[in-house]
Motif scaffolding. Structure first.
Motif, PDB file in Angstrom:
ATOM      1  N   ALA A   1       0.835  -1.204   0.000  1.00 37.86           N
ATOM      2  CA  ALA A   1       0.000   0.000   0.000  1.00 37.86           C
ATOM      3  C   ALA A   1       0.869   1.254   0.000  1.00 37.86           C
ATOM      4  O   ALA A   1       0.571   2.228  -0.708  1.00 37.86           O
ATOM      5  CB  ALA A   1      -0.936  -0.010   1.213  1.00 37.86           C
ATOM      6  N   ALA A   2       1.945   1.234   0.769  1.00 44.13           N
ATOM      7  CA  ALA A   2       2.861   2.380   0.799  1.00 44.13           C
ATOM      8  C   ALA A   2       3.508   2.581  -0.573  1.00 44.13           C
ATOM      9  O   ALA A   2       3.675   3.717  -1.025  1.00 44.13           O
ATOM     10  CB  ALA A   2       3.921   2.183   1.879  1.00 44.13           C
ATOM     11  N   ARG A   3       3.872   1.491  -1.227  1.00 44.16           N
ATOM     12  CA  ARG A   3       4.477   1.584  -2.564  1.00 44.16           C
ATOM     13  C   ARG A   3       3.488   2.179  -3.560  1.00 44.16           C
ATOM     14  O   ARG A   3       3.858   3.034  -4.381  1.00 44.16           O
ATOM     15  CB  ARG A   3       4.956   0.200  -3.030  1.00 44.16           C
ATOM     16  CG  ARG A   3       5.596   0.200  -4.386  1.00 44.16           C
ATOM     17  CD  ARG A   3       6.892   1.000  -4.372  1.00 44.16           C
ATOM     18  NE  ARG A   3       7.558   0.898  -5.660  1.00 44.16           N
ATOM     19  CZ  ARG A   3       8.276   1.874  -6.197  1.00 44.16           C
ATOM     20  NH1 ARG A   3       8.463   2.995  -5.543  1.00 44.16           N
ATOM     21  NH2 ARG A   3       8.837   1.716  -7.360  1.00 44.16           N
ATOM     22  N   CYS A   4       2.249   1.726  -3.501  1.00 44.12           N
ATOM     23  CA  CYS A   4       1.226   2.298  -4.382  1.00 44.12           C
ATOM     24  C   CYS A   4       1.078   3.795  -4.128  1.00 44.12           C
ATOM     25  O   CYS A   4       0.980   4.585  -5.075  1.00 44.12           O
ATOM     26  CB  CYS A   4      -0.120   1.592  -4.175  1.00 44.12           C
ATOM     27  SG  CYS A   4      -0.187  -0.088  -4.829  1.00 44.12           S
ATOM     28  N   GLN A   5       1.088   4.189  -2.862  1.00 41.49           N
ATOM     29  CA  GLN A   5       0.956   5.602  -2.533  1.00 41.49           C
ATOM     30  C   GLN A   5       2.138   6.400  -3.054  1.00 41.49           C
ATOM     31  O   GLN A   5       1.967   7.528  -3.538  1.00 41.49           O
ATOM     32  CB  GLN A   5       0.805   5.793  -1.017  1.00 41.49           C
ATOM     33  CG  GLN A   5       0.393   7.188  -0.631  1.00 41.49           C
ATOM     34  CD  GLN A   5      -0.960   7.565  -1.215  1.00 41.49           C
ATOM     35  OE1 GLN A   5      -1.946   6.858  -1.024  1.00 41.49           O
ATOM     36  NE2 GLN A   5      -1.018   8.673  -1.935  1.00 41.49           N
TER      37      GLN A   5
ATOM     38  N   ASP B   1       1.660   9.501  -5.468  1.00 43.49           N
ATOM     39  CA  ASP B   1       2.200  10.815  -5.104  1.00 43.49           C
ATOM     40  C   ASP B   1       3.123  11.337  -6.201  1.00 43.49           C
ATOM     41  O   ASP B   1       3.078  12.519  -6.560  1.00 43.49           O
ATOM     42  CB  ASP B   1       2.958  10.746  -3.776  1.00 43.49           C
ATOM     43  CG  ASP B   1       2.042  10.519  -2.589  1.00 43.49           C
ATOM     44  OD1 ASP B   1       0.802  10.691  -2.724  1.00 43.49           O
ATOM     45  OD2 ASP B   1       2.560  10.132  -1.514  1.00 43.49           O
ATOM     46  N   GLY B   2       3.962  10.444  -6.747  1.00 40.22           N
ATOM     47  CA  GLY B   2       4.853  10.839  -7.833  1.00 40.22           C
ATOM     48  C   GLY B   2       4.084  11.264  -9.071  1.00 40.22           C
ATOM     49  O   GLY B   2       4.444  12.237  -9.743  1.00 40.22           O
ATOM     50  N   ALA B   3       3.019  10.542  -9.374  1.00 38.30           N
ATOM     51  CA  ALA B   3       2.198  10.894 -10.538  1.00 38.30           C
ATOM     52  C   ALA B   3       1.543  12.263 -10.325  1.00 38.30           C
ATOM     53  O   ALA B   3       1.505  13.090 -11.245  1.00 38.30           O
ATOM     54  CB  ALA B   3       1.142   9.822 -10.770  1.00 38.30           C
ATOM     55  N   ARG B   4       1.057  12.523  -9.111  1.00 39.25           N
ATOM     56  CA  ARG B   4       0.426  13.815  -8.800  1.00 39.25           C
ATOM     57  C   ARG B   4       1.440  14.944  -8.947  1.00 39.25           C
ATOM     58  O   ARG B   4       1.140  15.991  -9.518  1.00 39.25           O
ATOM     59  CB  ARG B   4      -0.142  13.785  -7.379  1.00 39.25           C
ATOM     60  CG  ARG B   4      -0.626  15.124  -6.844  1.00 39.25           C
ATOM     61  CD  ARG B   4      -1.689  15.814  -7.669  1.00 39.25           C
ATOM     62  NE  ARG B   4      -2.870  14.992  -7.814  1.00 39.25           N
ATOM     63  CZ  ARG B   4      -3.788  15.197  -8.756  1.00 39.25           C
ATOM     64  NH1 ARG B   4      -3.664  16.190  -9.619  1.00 39.25           N
ATOM     65  NH2 ARG B   4      -4.826  14.424  -8.853  1.00 39.25           N
ATOM     66  N   GLU B   5       2.660  14.729  -8.468  1.00 38.37           N
ATOM     67  CA  GLU B   5       3.699  15.756  -8.592  1.00 38.37           C
ATOM     68  C   GLU B   5       4.008  16.038 -10.057  1.00 38.37           C
ATOM     69  O   GLU B   5       4.173  17.209 -10.445  1.00 38.37           O
ATOM     70  CB  GLU B   5       4.972  15.308  -7.869  1.00 38.37           C
ATOM     71  CG  GLU B   5       4.851  15.315  -6.365  1.00 38.37           C
ATOM     72  CD  GLU B   5       6.045  14.696  -5.670  1.00 38.37           C
ATOM     73  OE1 GLU B   5       7.087  14.465  -6.324  1.00 38.37           O
ATOM     74  OE2 GLU B   5       5.943  14.435  -4.454  1.00 38.37           O
ATOM     75  N   ARG B   6       4.081  15.001 -10.868  1.00 41.37           N
ATOM     76  CA  ARG B   6       4.356  15.196 -12.299  1.00 41.37           C
ATOM     77  C   ARG B   6       3.220  15.945 -12.978  1.00 41.37           C
ATOM     78  O   ARG B   6       3.460  16.831 -13.810  1.00 41.37           O
ATOM     79  CB  ARG B   6       4.581  13.849 -12.975  1.00 41.37           C
ATOM     80  CG  ARG B   6       5.904  13.215 -12.588  1.00 41.37           C
ATOM     81  CD  ARG B   6       6.074  11.824 -13.125  1.00 41.37           C
ATOM     82  NE  ARG B   6       6.073  11.813 -14.579  1.00 41.37           N
ATOM     83  CZ  ARG B   6       6.051  10.713 -15.310  1.00 41.37           C
ATOM     84  NH1 ARG B   6       6.033   9.525 -14.728  1.00 41.37           N
ATOM     85  NH2 ARG B   6       6.044  10.781 -16.624  1.00 41.37           N
ATOM     86  N   LEU B   7       1.978  15.610 -12.617  1.00 48.39           N
ATOM     87  CA  LEU B   7       0.836  16.315 -13.195  1.00 48.39           C
ATOM     88  C   LEU B   7       0.816  17.778 -12.766  1.00 48.39           C
ATOM     89  O   LEU B   7       0.565  18.669 -13.581  1.00 48.39           O
ATOM     90  CB  LEU B   7      -0.475  15.637 -12.787  1.00 48.39           C
ATOM     91  CG  LEU B   7      -0.765  14.308 -13.456  1.00 48.39           C
ATOM     92  CD1 LEU B   7      -1.970  13.642 -12.789  1.00 48.39           C
ATOM     93  CD2 LEU B   7      -1.010  14.495 -14.946  1.00 48.39           C
ATOM     94  N   ASP B   8       1.083  18.008 -11.493  1.00 51.21           N
ATOM     95  CA  ASP B   8       1.118  19.384 -10.994  1.00 51.21           C
ATOM     96  C   ASP B   8       2.211  20.193 -11.692  1.00 51.21           C
ATOM     97  O   ASP B   8       1.997  21.346 -12.072  1.00 51.21           O
ATOM     98  CB  ASP B   8       1.332  19.414  -9.481  1.00 51.21           C
ATOM     99  CG  ASP B   8       0.107  18.947  -8.705  1.00 51.21           C
ATOM    100  OD1 ASP B   8      -0.993  18.849  -9.302  1.00 51.21           O
ATOM    101  OD2 ASP B   8       0.259  18.659  -7.500  1.00 51.21           O
ATOM    102  N   ALA B   9       3.380  19.575 -11.875  1.00 48.18           N
ATOM    103  CA  ALA B   9       4.486  20.264 -12.546  1.00 48.18           C
ATOM    104  C   ALA B   9       4.129  20.569 -13.994  1.00 48.18           C
ATOM    105  O   ALA B   9       4.388  21.673 -14.485  1.00 48.18           O
ATOM    106  CB  ALA B   9       5.755  19.423 -12.476  1.00 48.18           C
TER     107      ALA B   9
END
Length: 78
Positions: free
Chosen positions: A49-53, A57-65
């Motif tokens: 579950a932590a790995r999925c998160q 989180d990485g995908a969200r950061e890339r989208l935000d950037a």
């Protein structure tokens, strides 16, 4: 009968971690495991579950950037 060693959680893709997490949850919900086996499954599930998160989180950061860069480029043209 020895079980196949599980891959390192840190090396799993999002899809691999998610699919294994689904299997872990199904085994825990089915019951029938010893207490020790249940604890091992629980710990593996927590790590998955932590790995999925981490992936999410990485995908969200890339989208935000990407969104920020797009807005900045639009502002430069005005």
């Amino acid at each position: 009968m020895p079980e196949t060693p599980l891959p390192d959680v840190a090396a799993l893709s999002y899809e691999q971690a998610r699919d294994e997490l689904v299997q872990v949850v199904a085994r825990l919900e089915a019951g029938g495991e010893t207490l020790e086996a249940s604890l091992v499954l629980w710990e593996r599930g927590e790590a998955l579950a932590a790995r999925c998160q981490e992936w999410l989180d990485g995908a969200r950061e890339r989208l935000d950037a990407a969104t920020s860069e797009g807005r900045a480029a639009d502002g430069d043209e005005a």
